[in-house]
Design an enzyme around this catalytic site. Structure first.
Site, PDB file in Angstrom:
ATOM      1  N   GLY A 228     -34.208 -38.726   0.158  1.00  0.00           N
ATOM      2  CA  GLY A 228     -33.513 -39.724  -0.642  1.00  0.00           C
ATOM      3  C   GLY A 228     -34.150 -41.095  -0.723  1.00  0.00           C
ATOM      4  N   PRO A 270     -37.960 -35.402   2.247  1.00  0.00           N
ATOM      5  CA  PRO A 270     -38.119 -36.123   0.982  1.00  0.00           C
ATOM      6  C   PRO A 270     -38.585 -35.197  -0.132  1.00  0.00           C
ATOM      7  CG  PRO A 270     -39.921 -36.633   2.494  1.00  0.00           C
ATOM      8  CD  PRO A 270     -39.056 -35.651   3.196  1.00  0.00           C
ATOM      9  N   GLY A 271     -38.058 -35.417  -1.324  1.00  0.00           N
ATOM     10  CA  GLY A 271     -38.551 -34.724  -2.506  1.00  0.00           C
ATOM     11  C   GLY A 271     -39.244 -35.760  -3.377  1.00  0.00           C
ATOM     12  N   CYS A 338     -32.301 -31.019 -31.048  1.00  0.00           N
ATOM     13  CA  CYS A 338     -31.107 -31.269 -31.841  1.00  0.00           C
ATOM     14  C   CYS A 338     -29.920 -31.483 -30.933  1.00  0.00           C
ATOM     15  CB  CYS A 338     -30.893 -30.148 -32.843  1.00  0.00           C
ATOM     16  SG  CYS A 338     -32.081 -30.292 -34.174  1.00  0.00           S
ATOM     17  N   TYR A 366     -38.384 -33.489 -10.215  1.00  0.00           N
ATOM     18  CA  TYR A 366     -37.246 -33.136 -11.072  1.00  0.00           C
ATOM     19  C   TYR A 366     -37.608 -33.226 -12.554  1.00  0.00           C
ATOM     20  CZ  TYR A 366     -35.253 -33.977  -6.500  1.00  0.00           C
ATOM     21  OH  TYR A 366     -35.026 -33.946  -5.160  1.00  0.00           O
TER      22      TYR A 366
HETATM   23  C1  LIG Z   1     -32.576 -32.678  -3.032  1.00  0.00           C
HETATM   24  C2  LIG Z   1     -32.557 -32.717  -1.557  1.00  0.00           C
HETATM   25  C3  LIG Z   1     -33.438 -33.545  -0.858  1.00  0.00           C
HETATM   26  C4  LIG Z   1     -34.429 -34.463  -1.536  1.00  0.00           C
HETATM   27  O1  LIG Z   1     -33.886 -35.559  -2.152  1.00  0.00           O
HETATM   28  P1  LIG Z   1     -34.862 -36.681  -2.764  1.00  0.00           P
HETATM   29  O2  LIG Z   1     -33.972 -37.708  -3.324  1.00  0.00           O
HETATM   30  O3  LIG Z   1     -35.697 -36.010  -3.804  1.00  0.00           O
HETATM   31  O4  LIG Z   1     -35.700 -37.175  -1.627  1.00  0.00           O
HETATM   32  C5  LIG Z   1     -33.413 -33.491   0.516  1.00  0.00           C
HETATM   33  N1  LIG Z   1     -32.550 -32.691   1.182  1.00  0.00           N
HETATM   34  C6  LIG Z   1     -31.690 -31.883   0.543  1.00  0.00           C
HETATM   35  C7  LIG Z   1     -30.782 -31.018   1.322  1.00  0.00           C
HETATM   36  C8  LIG Z   1     -31.647 -31.886  -0.843  1.00  0.00           C
HETATM   37  O5  LIG Z   1     -30.782 -31.092  -1.478  1.00  0.00           O
END
Ligand SMILES: *Cc1c(COP(=O)(O)O)cnc(C)c1O
Length: 409
Positions: A228, A270-271, A338, A366
């Site tokens: 996050g 982290p993503g 559309c 994403y």
């Molecule tokens: C989506 C997710 C993340 C990553 O969130 P980011 O905002 O992309 O860092 C981490 N842990 C879990 C369990 C998630 O579902």
């Protein structure tokens, strides 16, 4: 993406126009060096403790991105059996993968556990089932909902009291009853607060909640604080100060470990932080429409390729790659779907002409993973630039891909 002295953009020295020529448009492009930089920023910030990065791969599941992550020591967090399979295809051992489901059928959990992955249990019914099925023969983590509201907006918060995710910390007694009844081996406590969290404070707050709950679990090896971290959307944007967060969390974590009596691992998932800034969606302007209300730039893409602006109201900075020095003009940048698919409203860009190449920034997380074939549009190709070379890592879809699963009767 860099702007050279000749006023042209490049990624690791490669002109995006060349990429369009070689691979077509629209095109997802990822800069591998940015991913490596983000990983080392995180590793550096937590150098003082036993920290593991579990990349939340729903952000971007391209096999080449996963392989790159694996090569630099990053492990995986997955949210479905499909992601688990893709992770293993990318060369991960199952025991490097955490499955963090959300209210899935128990069979999915069984698939993951039997494959050798470790699971974050997110409900009391699942915890009971896990105990009945495995007793103390398989370890697991518990996903706690700490009842802390933090994140960019309500749609991307996951730990406030009304969130569907995890087991409320208020149910700790129930958790302990179930754990005791089935002798479940709890090796970790997990929480994930949400996305776009800028300040260290929410992380410290949830860490303290987990540390407090941890006192009731004698066999812990892991505290997992989720993902996050906020990334930069605009040049000069305020982002999570990783060194500051690292210092503050490290200090508390060390204190917790000494009270707990053992050195634990600290995990993050982290993503966005790892891949968002590495990615660009490169498109071409199709039609520039001077309307009495607004100037519209239509592009050869839409919410089918990048849904974040329409889904979350997220901001994607836009560059005019073809005319970087043009006169500033104000546009709504919109897609070809559309359906209202506005990428940006009242955005000032260097004057755009039909055919100009534009780049949407922060498209590494994403982006393609949330894309669709709406309007029977094909998904773009993906290119990874690593060590100065651009390589195709997903081909563009064709009409045959779209029809592959249909059955004529
Ligand atoms: C989506 C997710 C993340 C990553 O969130 P980011 O905002 O992309 O860092 C981490 N842990 C879990 C369990 C998630 O579902």
């Amino acid at each position: 993406m860099q702007l050279s002295e000749q006023n042209t953009y490049n990624i690791q020295g490669i002109d995006p126009h060349q990429l369009i020529e070689d691979f077509g448009s629209p095109l997802y492009v990822y800069d591998g060096s940015t991913i490596k930089r983000k990983v080392s920023e995180l590793q550096h910030a937590f150098a003082g403790i036993n920290m593991k990065i579990k990349y939340a791969c729903k952000a971007n599941t391209n096999l080449s991105i996963l392989r790159l992550m694996r090569e630099i020591g990053v492990e995986l967090d997955v949210v479905s059996p499909g992601e688990l399979e893709i992770g293993m295809l990318a060369g991960y051992a199952a025991n490097q993968i955490t499955f963090t489901p959300s209210g899935v059928p128990f069979e999915e959990v069984k698939t993951a556990v039997d494959a050798g992955a470790i699971v974050n249990i997110d409900s009391i019914p699942l915890l009971k089932w896990f105990g009945q099925t495995y007793g103390n023969t398989k370890p697991c983590l518990i996903r706690i909902k700490p009842n802390v509201a933090a994140g960019g907006n309500i749609k991307i918060m996951t730990a406030h009291a009304d969130s569907k995710f995890g087991i409320s910390v208020l149910l700790l007694d129930q958790i302990l009853d179930v754990v005791k009844k089935y002798d479940i081996k709890i090796v970790g406590l997990h929480q994930h607060t949400g996305s776009d969290i800028k300040d260290a404070e929410p992380f410290l707050q949830v860490a303290d909640i987990l540390f407090e709950a941890a006192k009731h679990f004698p066999d812990l090896e892991i505290i997992d604080l989720g993902g996050g971290f906020k990334v930069s959307y605009l040049p000069g944007d305020a982002i999570t100060d990783m060194d500051l967060l690292g210092r503050k969390i490290t200090e508390r974590f060390k204190k917790f470990c000494s009270e707990y009596g053992r050195e634990l691992q600290l995990w993050f998932e982290p993503g966005k932080f790892l891949v968002s800034e590495s990615g660009f969606l490169i498109v071409n302007a199709t039609v520039v429409k001077e309307d009495p209300a607004r100037n519209f730039v239509h592009v050869n893409s839409g919410l089918n390729h990048l849904i974040r602006p329409m889904m979350y109201g997220s901001y994607h900075h836009i560059l005019n790659l073809t005319n970087p020095g043009g006169e500033p003009k104000v546009y709504n940048v919109v897609g070809y779907i559309c359906e209202t698919d506005t990428f940006a409203t009242d955005r000032t860009l260097p004057e755009v002409s039909p055919g100009d190449a534009l780049a949407f920034l922060n498209a590494g997380a994403y982006g393609l993973t949330m894309s669709s074939n709406y309007n029977a549009r094909m998904r773009p190709a993906e290119v990874l630039i690593d060590n100065g070379a651009a390589k195709l890592i997903r081909r563009r879809e064709t009409i045959d891909d779209l029809l592959l699963t249909q059955i004529e009767i």
